[in-house]
Design an enzyme around this catalytic site. Structure first.
Site, PDB file in Angstrom:
ATOM      1  N   LYS A  32      25.873  18.784  -9.943  1.00 12.91           N
ATOM      2  CA  LYS A  32      25.270  17.659 -10.685  1.00 12.91           C
ATOM      3  C   LYS A  32      24.205  18.163 -11.666  1.00 12.91           C
ATOM      4  O   LYS A  32      24.175  17.752 -12.813  1.00 12.91           O
ATOM      5  CB  LYS A  32      24.643  16.643  -9.721  1.00 12.91           C
ATOM      6  CG  LYS A  32      25.637  15.979  -8.779  1.00 12.91           C
ATOM      7  CD  LYS A  32      24.977  14.897  -7.940  1.00 12.91           C
ATOM      8  CE  LYS A  32      23.953  15.408  -6.942  1.00 12.91           C
ATOM      9  NZ  LYS A  32      24.502  16.213  -5.832  1.00 12.91           N
ATOM     10  N   ARG A 107      21.080   7.630  -3.963  1.00 12.62           N
ATOM     11  CA  ARG A 107      21.707   8.310  -2.837  1.00 12.62           C
ATOM     12  C   ARG A 107      21.923   7.377  -1.649  1.00 12.62           C
ATOM     13  O   ARG A 107      22.512   7.782  -0.658  1.00 12.62           O
ATOM     14  CB  ARG A 107      20.819   9.466  -2.382  1.00 12.62           C
ATOM     15  CG  ARG A 107      21.164  10.800  -3.017  1.00 12.62           C
ATOM     16  CD  ARG A 107      20.120  11.777  -2.525  1.00 12.62           C
ATOM     17  NE  ARG A 107      20.575  13.125  -2.437  1.00 12.62           N
ATOM     18  CZ  ARG A 107      20.226  14.086  -3.309  1.00 12.62           C
ATOM     19  NH1 ARG A 107      19.500  13.799  -4.355  1.00 12.62           N
ATOM     20  NH2 ARG A 107      20.619  15.322  -3.108  1.00 12.62           N
ATOM     21  N   ARG A 155      23.484  29.948  -4.524  1.00 12.95           N
ATOM     22  CA  ARG A 155      22.748  29.467  -5.705  1.00 12.95           C
ATOM     23  C   ARG A 155      21.385  30.158  -5.856  1.00 12.95           C
ATOM     24  O   ARG A 155      20.636  30.302  -4.891  1.00 12.95           O
ATOM     25  CB  ARG A 155      22.534  27.949  -5.583  1.00 12.95           C
ATOM     26  CG  ARG A 155      21.658  27.382  -6.678  1.00 12.95           C
ATOM     27  CD  ARG A 155      21.866  25.924  -6.893  1.00 12.95           C
ATOM     28  NE  ARG A 155      21.528  25.097  -5.730  1.00 12.95           N
ATOM     29  CZ  ARG A 155      21.716  23.786  -5.696  1.00 12.95           C
ATOM     30  NH1 ARG A 155      22.266  23.163  -6.730  1.00 12.95           N
ATOM     31  NH2 ARG A 155      21.391  23.091  -4.612  1.00 12.95           N
ATOM     32  N   ARG A 188      16.329  28.026  -3.535  1.00 17.19           N
ATOM     33  CA  ARG A 188      15.672  26.816  -3.042  1.00 17.19           C
ATOM     34  C   ARG A 188      15.527  26.883  -1.519  1.00 17.19           C
ATOM     35  O   ARG A 188      16.424  27.363  -0.831  1.00 17.19           O
ATOM     36  CB  ARG A 188      16.507  25.584  -3.414  1.00 17.19           C
ATOM     37  CG  ARG A 188      16.171  25.043  -4.774  1.00 17.19           C
ATOM     38  CD  ARG A 188      17.107  23.966  -5.212  1.00 17.19           C
ATOM     39  NE  ARG A 188      17.377  22.930  -4.219  1.00 17.19           N
ATOM     40  CZ  ARG A 188      18.071  21.831  -4.479  1.00 17.19           C
ATOM     41  NH1 ARG A 188      18.552  21.628  -5.703  1.00 17.19           N
ATOM     42  NH2 ARG A 188      18.296  20.932  -3.545  1.00 17.19           N
ATOM     43  N   ARG A 199      22.246  18.215   5.100  1.00 17.11           N
ATOM     44  CA  ARG A 199      22.379  17.454   3.848  1.00 17.11           C
ATOM     45  C   ARG A 199      23.750  16.781   3.782  1.00 17.11           C
ATOM     46  O   ARG A 199      23.880  15.664   3.269  1.00 17.11           O
ATOM     47  CB  ARG A 199      22.156  18.386   2.643  1.00 17.11           C
ATOM     48  CG  ARG A 199      20.696  18.786   2.515  1.00 17.11           C
ATOM     49  CD  ARG A 199      20.504  20.024   1.676  1.00 17.11           C
ATOM     50  NE  ARG A 199      20.699  19.810   0.253  1.00 17.11           N
ATOM     51  CZ  ARG A 199      20.785  20.808  -0.628  1.00 17.11           C
ATOM     52  NH1 ARG A 199      20.717  22.067  -0.235  1.00 17.11           N
ATOM     53  NH2 ARG A 199      20.930  20.551  -1.897  1.00 17.11           N
TER      54      ARG A 199
HETATM   55  P1  AMP Z   1      18.631  17.603  -5.001  1.00 14.25           P
HETATM   56  O1  AMP Z   1      17.837  18.515  -5.868  1.00 14.25           O
HETATM   57  O2  AMP Z   1      19.171  16.430  -5.763  1.00 14.25           O
HETATM   58  O3  AMP Z   1      19.713  18.338  -4.224  1.00 14.25           O
HETATM   59  O4  AMP Z   1      17.622  16.994  -3.921  1.00 14.25           O
HETATM   60  C1  AMP Z   1      16.957  17.850  -3.001  1.00 14.25           C
HETATM   61  C2  AMP Z   1      16.359  17.014  -1.883  1.00 14.25           C
HETATM   62  O5  AMP Z   1      15.405  16.084  -2.437  1.00 14.25           O
HETATM   63  C3  AMP Z   1      17.333  16.149  -1.112  1.00 14.25           C
HETATM   64  O6  AMP Z   1      18.011  16.864  -0.084  1.00 14.25           O
HETATM   65  C4  AMP Z   1      16.391  15.073  -0.558  1.00 14.25           C
HETATM   66  O7  AMP Z   1      15.617  15.591   0.500  1.00 14.25           O
HETATM   67  C5  AMP Z   1      15.442  14.849  -1.732  1.00 14.25           C
HETATM   68  N1  AMP Z   1      15.969  13.823  -2.653  1.00 14.25           N
HETATM   69  C6  AMP Z   1      16.367  14.000  -3.953  1.00 14.25           C
HETATM   70  N2  AMP Z   1      16.809  12.860  -4.487  1.00 14.25           N
HETATM   71  C7  AMP Z   1      16.706  11.917  -3.511  1.00 14.25           C
HETATM   72  C8  AMP Z   1      17.051  10.540  -3.438  1.00 14.25           C
HETATM   73  N3  AMP Z   1      17.610   9.892  -4.478  1.00 14.25           N
HETATM   74  N4  AMP Z   1      16.809   9.889  -2.268  1.00 14.25           N
HETATM   75  C9  AMP Z   1      16.253  10.527  -1.213  1.00 14.25           C
HETATM   76  N5  AMP Z   1      15.936  11.832  -1.207  1.00 14.25           N
HETATM   77  C10 AMP Z   1      16.151  12.529  -2.349  1.00 14.25           C
END
Ligand code: AMP
Length: 246
Positions: A32, A107, A155, A188, A199
């Site tokens: 994404k 999400r 990654r 990360r 996740r």
């Molecule tokens: P991402 O970078 O999109 O993979 O997000 C990393 C982490 O941030 C996720 O595993 C969640 O812990 C938190 N996070 C990001 N976006 C959301 C969201 N829309 N709702 C809840 N938690 C989020």
């Protein structure tokens, strides 16, 4: 969050439409963020990544960052109210006249209900510039779970320019160093096999329903993500064009 530079212009021939509000959906590791960055360059609109906003808060040691960190490290979601508030605040800022790409949001169904209602309000009020009058377009990227694990654990990210590498599929020329600015690449904290499984549990229990929500609403397309970055970008752009002209 990546903002388009002042000279960002649609770079693909045939991009002669306003992209409007775009959601990029899919499991962790489908690409994404990478696709959002490619679409920023193509369409000249900003990426709004809730994950990036949260990581910035962690780096800045804000109260929100301190609360979010342990949840994120465990692969758990941050609460809906917090994340909805972050998105609403960003959508009140300028720069979204052509549209915007929400990456990693919504999400949960609560978040989906929130953004649907927020954009309805903007439309009814006639505020916020032309792009907000267009309906949301949701693009779901699909990749097999085995491939996702390889992508997540491989990654590496440049903390300076945010470019993403993969030690298996797309390594930097010099191990551990960004090809573009020479910064030492980082992994990360949540890109481990163990956290990936958590996740995926969150994704299956909550986000999979969000995809069905938008599939049922229409203005939805699914693209195969197990291809080159450029091929996936092309499929997303074609889907956007098709959905915007229908
Ligand atoms: P991402 O970078 O999109 O993979 O997000 C990393 C982490 O941030 C996720 O595993 C969640 O812990 C938190 N996070 C990001 N976006 C959301 C969201 N829309 N709702 C809840 N938690 C989020």
């Amino acid at each position: 969050m990546t903002e388009p530079s002042a000279d960002t212009k649609p770079a693909l021939a045939g991009i002669d439409f306003l992209p409007g509000p775009v959601l990029l959906l899919g499991a962790p590791g489908v690409g994404k963020g990478t696709q959002a960055q490619a679409l920023v360059r193509l369409f000249g609109m900003p990426q709004i990544s809730t994950g990036d906003i949260l990581r910035k808060n962690i780096a800045d040691k804000t109260d929100l960052g301190l609360r979010a960190k342990s949840l994120m490290d465990q692969g758990l979601f941050v609460d809906d109210e917090t994340v909805n508030g972050m998105v609403a605040a960003r959508l009140n800022q300028p720069g979204i006249e052509r549209g915007f790409i929400l990456d990693g949001y919504p999400r949960t169904l609560v978040q989906a209900g929130f953004i649907d209602a927020l954009l309805d309000l903007h439309r009814e009020a006639g505020t916020g510039g032309s792009a907000l009058h267009l309906p949301l377009v949701a693009i779901s990227i699909r990749v097999d779970e085995d491939e996702l694990l390889r992508r997540i654990t491989g990654r590496r990210i440049c903390p300076t320019c945010k470019r993403s590498y993969n030690i298996y599929a797309h390594p930097p020329a010099s191990e551990g160093i960004c090809d573009f600015d020479g910064t030492v690449l980082e992994q990360r904290a949540d890109d481990t096999g163990e956290t990936f499984r958590e996740r995926m549990v969150e994704y299956t229990a909550k986000t999979a329903y969000v995809i069905e929500h938008y599939r049922n609403k229409g203005c939805f397309a699914e693209v195969e993500g197990a291809r080159s970055v450029n091929e996936v970008t092309r499929s997303i752009s074609e889907a956007l064009k098709r959905l915007r002209s229908s």
